[in-house]
Design a protein around this motif. Structure first.
Motif, mmCIF file in Angstrom:
data_model
loop_
_atom_site.group_PDB
_atom_site.id
_atom_site.type_symbol
_atom_site.label_atom_id
_atom_site.label_comp_id
_atom_site.label_asym_id
_atom_site.label_seq_id
_atom_site.Cartn_x
_atom_site.Cartn_y
_atom_site.Cartn_z
ATOM 1 N N GLU A 12 89.345 -3.531 -54.898
ATOM 2 C CA GLU A 12 89.393 -2.804 -56.174
ATOM 3 C C GLU A 12 88.971 -3.710 -57.326
ATOM 4 O O GLU A 12 89.312 -4.897 -57.348
ATOM 5 N N PHE A 37 89.508 -4.238 -61.281
ATOM 6 C CA PHE A 37 90.423 -3.854 -62.357
ATOM 7 C C PHE A 37 90.588 -5.045 -63.296
ATOM 8 O O PHE A 37 90.159 -6.164 -62.981
ATOM 9 N N GLY A 53 84.614 5.337 -58.126
ATOM 10 C CA GLY A 53 84.794 4.638 -59.391
ATOM 11 C C GLY A 53 85.066 5.586 -60.540
ATOM 12 O O GLY A 53 84.852 6.794 -60.438
ATOM 13 N N PRO A 59 91.876 1.167 -61.613
ATOM 14 C CA PRO A 59 90.943 0.756 -60.554
ATOM 15 C C PRO A 59 89.554 1.335 -60.868
ATOM 16 O O PRO A 59 89.173 2.374 -60.332
ATOM 17 N N ARG A 75 86.299 1.115 -56.579
ATOM 18 C CA ARG A 75 86.938 0.839 -55.291
ATOM 19 C C ARG A 75 85.840 0.798 -54.227
ATOM 20 O O ARG A 75 85.060 1.745 -54.106
ATOM 21 N N GLU A 86 84.972 0.272 -50.240
ATOM 22 C CA GLU A 86 85.578 0.338 -48.914
ATOM 23 C C GLU A 86 84.525 0.177 -47.834
ATOM 24 O O GLU A 86 83.450 0.776 -47.904
ATOM 25 N N TYR A 128 87.812 -8.550 -58.669
ATOM 26 C CA TYR A 128 87.464 -7.762 -57.471
ATOM 27 C C TYR A 128 88.390 -8.259 -56.385
ATOM 28 O O TYR A 128 88.235 -9.378 -55.895
ATOM 29 N N CYS A 147 95.621 0.724 -51.688
ATOM 30 C CA CYS A 147 94.493 1.492 -52.194
ATOM 31 C C CYS A 147 95.011 2.563 -53.152
ATOM 32 O O CYS A 147 95.867 3.364 -52.794
ATOM 33 N N LYS A 148 94.525 2.537 -54.380
ATOM 34 C CA LYS A 148 95.159 3.345 -55.430
ATOM 35 C C LYS A 148 94.355 4.575 -55.852
ATOM 36 O O LYS A 148 93.137 4.547 -55.885
ATOM 37 N N THR A 203 99.866 4.692 -54.986
ATOM 38 C CA THR A 203 99.311 4.488 -53.650
ATOM 39 C C THR A 203 99.726 5.615 -52.699
ATOM 40 O O THR A 203 99.180 5.738 -51.622
ATOM 41 N N LEU A 252 88.955 8.821 -60.353
ATOM 42 C CA LEU A 252 87.959 8.239 -59.442
ATOM 43 C C LEU A 252 87.064 9.320 -58.852
ATOM 44 O O LEU A 252 87.546 10.348 -58.381
#
Lengths: 443, 443
Positions: free
Chosen positions: A43, A45, A106, A118, A121, A123, A329, A361-362, A381, A394
């Motif tokens: 993430e 932030f 994002g 965040p 993000r 993944e 990050y 993971c938020k 979360t 997001l």
């Protein structure tokens, strides 16, 4: 996407070396240890906003997508890594086939953010995600810093025209990104032709003091400019004596003169005097542009002055005191094995000293009150509370390596106005303050 | 020069749009007025140093030469200028054949400068010189700001190793130039691979917290790193508990462990503790690298701590409070006609408000006392006094459009040390002060 479309006038054949060396050595070590394929969530932030700022502005998201798409290793890059002994042969072979195949979510570009938000993000496997750290942070930290300053200036200008003219005060390519970010933050035009060329931002500009000094008299210079650029041009009136210059300008261009520009002196006083003079001369529609070392405070102080447009340079492209954001990050979750279905485990650094992060993971949502005014940035979360489902921030930007959320720059620009407008009104106070809404964690 | 050598990993086919629009409109108007061919002299200088700074550092000169050499107009660029109606057809025809054919003199890269120092002088026709304003200022303003910060940090580090690691805090290409400027200012290495690739600067890097968090235990992570990168690697010891991490690190790597890195906490206290622990464990040669939000003051405060190397990010690439210099590009003299032998006439803006400039094409020399210590920056427009002939600062960089003064980056780095060493010792005091030598004008 044709790479030639990417960074013109500078084409970016690859973004793969906008990378700190440790990302490659971590990759090599993880490949050898068998941990490189563990599914991971990173993430982006900030732990805090720049001191005194009440909100942040996400900018650069579109450029991040360009960078991720063009993160590839050609022979030149691989040869460099080999020659320098930066990574071993198995790692070079892995890199040769690199293409980000994961997902990115994002905050959409132009959205506001707060501590902990965040904003991006990423993944995928640890290996494919870890390499993107530096280039993603470079883009977001730079562009968001400029957009935040632009947003404050745009609030202070209260609808008056804002021109970005800071190219000469920052790196020549940072300048292009700065013009883009300034446009997202509310500016109307730029002096930087590379930014016009690359991003379609409206460009403006007429003349500098050098043009007046080149000619034998100011009158000659004004006549040359009007002959070539027409009466609608902007004449620079502070090379010698402003009052005389304004008189000469209207004599030569007539009352249809487009504008005069003032680049020195007490702008408040001079603008009033010039306005009166222009009106007396009948040039009631001639506009006044001011351009000397402006920032959001100077713009605000000219609110009552008869000024039609502000040109802003240094303080815009250096983020008005905050030239970078402190976005990081961070790995927030990863699988315990490389198995496809291995569950994600939240992870976080635990050392003291203000650098802790919140694992997991938020999701993020902005809670609003009954009037629609934002009242909290809520991060969590677990499951998203029903009342916040529609308020989530997001959005998916990349899916399985494919960019799925390209948009014109104007969309980000409009989104920013909407997002800022929905904040409590104290958001746009220029005085130092705390974030205008709190960040709440639902864990 | 092959343009592919220029800005890799980003190639710069042309620098011609790193230009403010007004340079093109001034060109058009001057072409029409018949004044474009007047021989002209532009100087780059600052009216003042950033507040409290005692000297400035010239950096970016080599990049300026690249930019001037590649300032050309291809069909894409001309098409853009035509489509946007920025200039007329005669101007487009003139631009199609553009190639700077004049002379450039400048302070050599790495030299120090003071208020008024003519760090660059560009001579040629008004037309060919006026177009270069923005790109020259972008390069010098950015790179010199970073080099000045680097120089202060390097003085504070007193010989200890300095690593530039700020790529993530600035625009991805500004980062490459920043690493270059930091090297000129005294840094030893960079984390930025693009800077290593482009400029041959030594690169370093091993691992981040993410690598530790990826693994099930810190011990697993350290073992994976040592297995892959060898005992000489640098292990990051502040993800969980520093004391435990140091113990684990030496257990795994042995007393031949290269280094440990500390990235949080009270660095002074932690460094002492870690040094004692390493020594007790027999790892007497294991070095300590610290990397948390350092600036020149923090570096100085660690002078007595057992630290072997400093990694500096944010504060370096943002110029430690001064992310740009205030260099300007001003017409200081021009001929009264386009005739080849027309004499140059000094010119200067006269408005009030602190933006006056000193007309006339200047020489510059640094006067030294009997011990060889600099005592004044002397600038003049007349003949150079005999005693200063050997102390002149401007060297020819471009002659008739050809670059005549390329040099390896190490030459600039060494020159900087020599130039700084020749200043009065108070130059490297970190406290705020006035320029360490005065600027004197002989007119």
């Amino acid at each position: 996407m044709n790479t030639a479309d990417l960074g013109l006038p500078v084409s970016v054949p690859s973004t793969a070396l906008f990378t700190d060396q440790y990302e490659f050595t971590m990759l090599q070590a993880a490949l050898k240890a068998g941990t490189a394929d563990r599914r991971s969530v990173f993430e982006v932030f900030t732990r805090r906003l720049p001191e005194g700022r009440r909100y942040g502005v996400v900018a650069g998201t579109g450029r991040v997508l360009d960078a991720v798409e063009n993160f590839r290793f050609d022979e030149g890059v691989l040869g460099y890594l080999r020659d320098q002994g930066i990574v071993d042969e198995p790692t070079l072979r892995w890199l040769a086939g690199y293409r980000f195949g994961g997902d990115i979510h994002g905050y959409p570009e132009g959205e506001v953010y707060f501590p902990g938000s965040p904003v991006l993000r990423v993944e995928g496997s640890f290996a494919e995600c870890v390499l993107l750290e530096t280039v993603i942070l470079s883009v977001l930290n730079h562009d968001s810093a400029i957009a935040a300053a632009a947003s404050r200036m745009s609030a202070a200008a209260a609808g008056r025209r804002l021109i970005e003219m800071g190219a000469r005060r920052t790196h020549e390519l940072a300048a292009v990104a700065a013009a883009r970010a300034a446009y997202v933050g509310g500016f109307h035009a730029t002096s930087d032709l590379a930014a016009g060329f690359r991003y379609g931002i409206p460009t403006v500009g007429t003349s500098a003091h050098a043009f007046t000094l080149l000619h034998d008299t100011e009158r000659d210079a004004f006549r040359a400019q009007v002959d070539s650029l027409g009466r609608g041009t902007t004449l620079l009136v502070d090379t010698y004596d402003v009052t005389e210059a304004v008189r000469t300008a209207v004599e030569i261009a007539g009352t249809g003169l487009g504008a005069v520009r003032i680049d020195s002196g007490d702008l408040l006083m001079v603008a009033h005097r010039v306005r009166r003079q222009l009106d007396d001369l009948g040039a009631r529609d001639t506009k006044i542009v001011v351009t000397s070392d402006l920032d959001e405070y100077a713009i605000a102080s000219l609110a009552a002055a008869p000024v039609d447009a502000y040109g802003v340079g240094t303080q815009l492209v250096t983020g008005s005191g905050h030239p970078t954001c402190s976005m990081v990050y961070k790995l927030v979750a990863r699988a315990g094995s490389a198995a496809r279905d291995a569950p994600l485990v939240p992870v976080a650094k635990k050392s003291t000293g203000g650098k802790q992060s919140v694992g997991g993971c938020k999701w993020a949502a902005r809670r609003r009150d009954e009037q629609g005014v934002a009242e909290a940035e809520v991060l969590g979360t677990g499951p998203v509370p029903k009342s916040l489902v529609d308020r989530q921030l997001l959005t998916q930007l990349v899916k399985g390596g494919e960019v799925v959320a390209r948009e014109p720059l104007d969309a980000a620009r409009e989104r920013h106005v909407a997002a800022r407008t929905a904040l409590p009104i104290s958001a746009t106070q220029l005085s130092r303050g705390e974030p205008v809404i709190p960040t709440e964690y639902l864990m």
